[in-house]
Scaffold this motif. Structure first.
Motif, mmCIF file in Angstrom:
data_model
loop_
_atom_site.group_PDB
_atom_site.id
_atom_site.type_symbol
_atom_site.label_atom_id
_atom_site.label_comp_id
_atom_site.label_asym_id
_atom_site.label_seq_id
_atom_site.Cartn_x
_atom_site.Cartn_y
_atom_site.Cartn_z
ATOM 1 N N ALA A 8 14.928 32.395 -53.832
ATOM 2 C CA ALA A 8 15.029 31.179 -54.640
ATOM 3 C C ALA A 8 14.218 30.034 -54.047
ATOM 4 N N SER A 9 13.756 30.189 -52.807
ATOM 5 C CA SER A 9 12.957 29.148 -52.171
ATOM 6 C C SER A 9 11.468 29.304 -52.469
ATOM 7 N N VAL A 10 11.122 30.240 -53.334
ATOM 8 C CA VAL A 10 9.725 30.464 -53.730
ATOM 9 C C VAL A 10 9.544 30.002 -55.174
ATOM 10 N N ILE A 11 8.603 29.095 -55.401
ATOM 11 C CA ILE A 11 8.380 28.581 -56.751
ATOM 12 C C ILE A 11 6.895 28.578 -57.086
ATOM 13 N N GLY A 12 6.606 28.445 -58.370
ATOM 14 C CA GLY A 12 5.233 28.291 -58.830
ATOM 15 C C GLY A 12 4.902 26.816 -58.982
ATOM 16 N N HIS A 13 3.625 26.488 -58.904
ATOM 17 C CA HIS A 13 3.177 25.114 -59.091
ATOM 18 C C HIS A 13 3.655 24.579 -60.440
ATOM 19 N N GLY A 46 1.781 26.653 -48.982
ATOM 20 C CA GLY A 46 1.082 26.901 -50.238
ATOM 21 C C GLY A 46 0.080 28.038 -50.161
ATOM 22 N N PHE A 47 0.070 28.861 -51.214
ATOM 23 C CA PHE A 47 -0.880 29.972 -51.301
ATOM 24 C C PHE A 47 -1.602 29.928 -52.643
ATOM 25 N N GLU A 48 -2.930 29.906 -52.575
ATOM 26 C CA GLU A 48 -3.764 29.976 -53.768
ATOM 27 C C GLU A 48 -4.179 31.427 -53.984
ATOM 28 N N CYS A 49 -4.012 31.904 -55.213
ATOM 29 C CA CYS A 49 -4.366 33.278 -55.559
ATOM 30 C C CYS A 49 -5.600 33.263 -56.452
ATOM 31 N N ILE A 50 -6.583 34.078 -56.111
ATOM 32 C CA ILE A 50 -7.836 34.070 -56.857
ATOM 33 C C ILE A 50 -7.610 34.646 -58.253
ATOM 34 N N ASN A 51 -7.704 33.772 -59.252
ATOM 35 C CA ASN A 51 -7.523 34.160 -60.647
ATOM 36 C C ASN A 51 -8.020 33.019 -61.514
ATOM 37 N N LEU A 52 -8.651 33.355 -62.630
ATOM 38 C CA LEU A 52 -9.181 32.342 -63.532
ATOM 39 C C LEU A 52 -8.081 31.559 -64.236
ATOM 40 N N GLY A 53 -6.886 32.141 -64.312
ATOM 41 C CA GLY A 53 -5.781 31.434 -64.933
ATOM 42 C C GLY A 53 -5.905 31.300 -66.434
ATOM 43 N N ASP A 54 -6.682 32.199 -67.051
ATOM 44 C CA ASP A 54 -6.872 32.133 -68.497
ATOM 45 C C ASP A 54 -5.949 33.079 -69.261
ATOM 46 N N GLY A 55 -5.071 33.758 -68.532
ATOM 47 C CA GLY A 55 -4.169 34.701 -69.173
ATOM 48 C C GLY A 55 -4.810 36.055 -69.433
ATOM 49 N N LYS A 56 -6.110 36.183 -69.135
ATOM 50 C CA LYS A 56 -6.834 37.439 -69.353
ATOM 51 C C LYS A 56 -7.279 38.081 -68.042
ATOM 52 N N ASP A 57 -7.582 37.243 -67.061
ATOM 53 C CA ASP A 57 -8.010 37.750 -65.761
ATOM 54 C C ASP A 57 -6.862 38.563 -65.151
ATOM 55 N N PRO A 58 -7.100 39.816 -64.793
ATOM 56 C CA PRO A 58 -6.003 40.678 -64.314
ATOM 57 C C PRO A 58 -5.485 40.274 -62.936
ATOM 58 N N PRO A 75 1.239 29.679 -61.350
ATOM 59 C CA PRO A 75 0.326 30.771 -61.653
ATOM 60 C C PRO A 75 0.546 31.323 -63.066
ATOM 61 N N ARG A 76 -0.516 31.642 -63.734
ATOM 62 C CA ARG A 76 -0.455 32.184 -65.088
ATOM 63 C C ARG A 76 -0.864 33.647 -65.063
ATOM 64 N N GLY A 77 -0.047 34.506 -65.656
ATOM 65 C CA GLY A 77 -0.371 35.932 -65.709
ATOM 66 C C GLY A 77 0.779 36.815 -65.270
ATOM 67 N N PHE A 78 1.798 36.216 -64.643
ATOM 68 C CA PHE A 78 3.038 36.913 -64.315
ATOM 69 C C PHE A 78 4.133 35.865 -64.269
ATOM 70 N N THR A 79 5.366 36.291 -64.330
ATOM 71 C CA THR A 79 6.466 35.327 -64.311
ATOM 72 C C THR A 79 6.962 35.125 -62.890
#
Length: 297
Positions: free
Chosen positions: A164-169, A127-139, A179-183
């Motif tokens: 295909a072995s990589v997924i989002g939460h 698991g990897f956490e990426c620093i982002n507010l997750g509000d759809g606005k934080d770049p 993650p929110r902000g990219f697909t």
């Protein structure tokens, strides 16, 4: 399915992919292994932190909360593209998810809609956490997205998995949005390209304009080309040029297989050009490659 890497293998695998790594505390032995099994491993899961600031985010992911002890992931990816290792082993990052999703990850097939939470994800995913507010606005800076691409490709390459072995939460547990902000489909495409040796156009490494094409020299193949297990006459040609420039760190001379000797030799070349820090990590970037003038085959 795969046996988890050792902490040393994990660190070496990330660095071999050109990841800038920051080791935090006792990360190698910081885990929740007493609470359940870790492994077999099936994939990589990407999250966002809903926090801001590197130090604050890393501390939270290392220590956790009173109701959710750390580590909350294995690595924290900051906005500069650095990966802070905060734990290794079982981590509180994935929680319960859909067994149908896990089956699709194992089989590397199209993901179904996640509508159940009955399977322990902490056991099966890096698991990897990426620093982002997750509000759809934080770049999401390109350096951060490239780091996600690199860590995912590094792990997939080690275990012989595809993108295909990589997924989002959000694809694992109902109700999650990270993650929110990219697909994730777009990120998996990037990872697939890197695994195929096409990813990594240089990113923030060795920044500079691309010089005019010179057919007598080999064009830059992309930083994703240079990874453990790569064998190519281009690697030999590169090594010979590094030796000619006084940067060779080879015992038996350059060979077609990319090794740590190639990385150390290329790092010496980057330093000779004046690059420092992550711009001198030993993974070729476009500017330093073009200055090396590797002969085309």
């Amino acid at each position: 399915m795969a046996t988890p890497m050792t902490a040393s293998q994990f660190l070496q695998t990330l660095r071999a992919e050109g990841v800038t790594v920051v080791e935090v505390g006792n990360w190698r032995h910081h885990n929740r292994n007493t609470k359940g099994p870790w492994g077999p491993m099936n994939g990589v899961m990407i999250h966002h932190t809903v926090t801001s600031g590197t130090e604050n985010s890393v501390n939270i992911c290392y220590d956790g909360y009173s109701f959710l002890p750390g580590p909350l992931c294995h690595g924290v990816i900051d906005k500069q593209g650095r990966v802070h290792l905060v734990g290794y082993g079982r981590a509180n990052h994935a929680g319960l998810g859909d067994h149908d999703v896990l089956r699709a990850v194992v089989n590397e097939t199209k993901l179904p809609h996640d509508n159940e939470a009955d399977t322990d994800g902490n056991r099966h995913f890096y698991g990897f956490e990426c620093i982002n507010l997750g509000d759809g606005k934080d770049p999401w800076p390109e350096a951060q997205k490239e780091a996600i691409e690199k860590v995912s490709a590094a792990i997939c390459r080690h275990h012989g998995w595809s993108a295909a072995s990589v997924i989002g939460h959000k694809e694992w547990q109902p109700g999650k949005v990270d993650p929110r902000g990219f697909t994730m489909d777009g990120m998996r495409k990037r990872i697939a390209e890197r695994l195929a040796g096409k990813g990594g156009g240089g990113g923030t490494q060795d920044p500079g304009p691309e010089p005019p094409s010179k057919p007598q020299y080999a064009p830059f193949p992309g930083s994703g080309f240079f990874h453990v297990g790569q064998k190519s006459p281009l690697v030999t040609a590169m090594g010979r040029r590094l030796v000619a420039e006084g940067c060779g760190h080879y015992e038996d001379g350059p060979s077609p297989e990319w090794t740590d000797a190639d990385r150390r030799s290329y790092q010496a070349w980057q330093q000779k050009l004046g690059f420092k820090g992550k711009d001198a990590d030993g993974i070729p970037g476009r500017t330093s490659w073009d200055k090396l003038k590797v002969p085309a085959s």
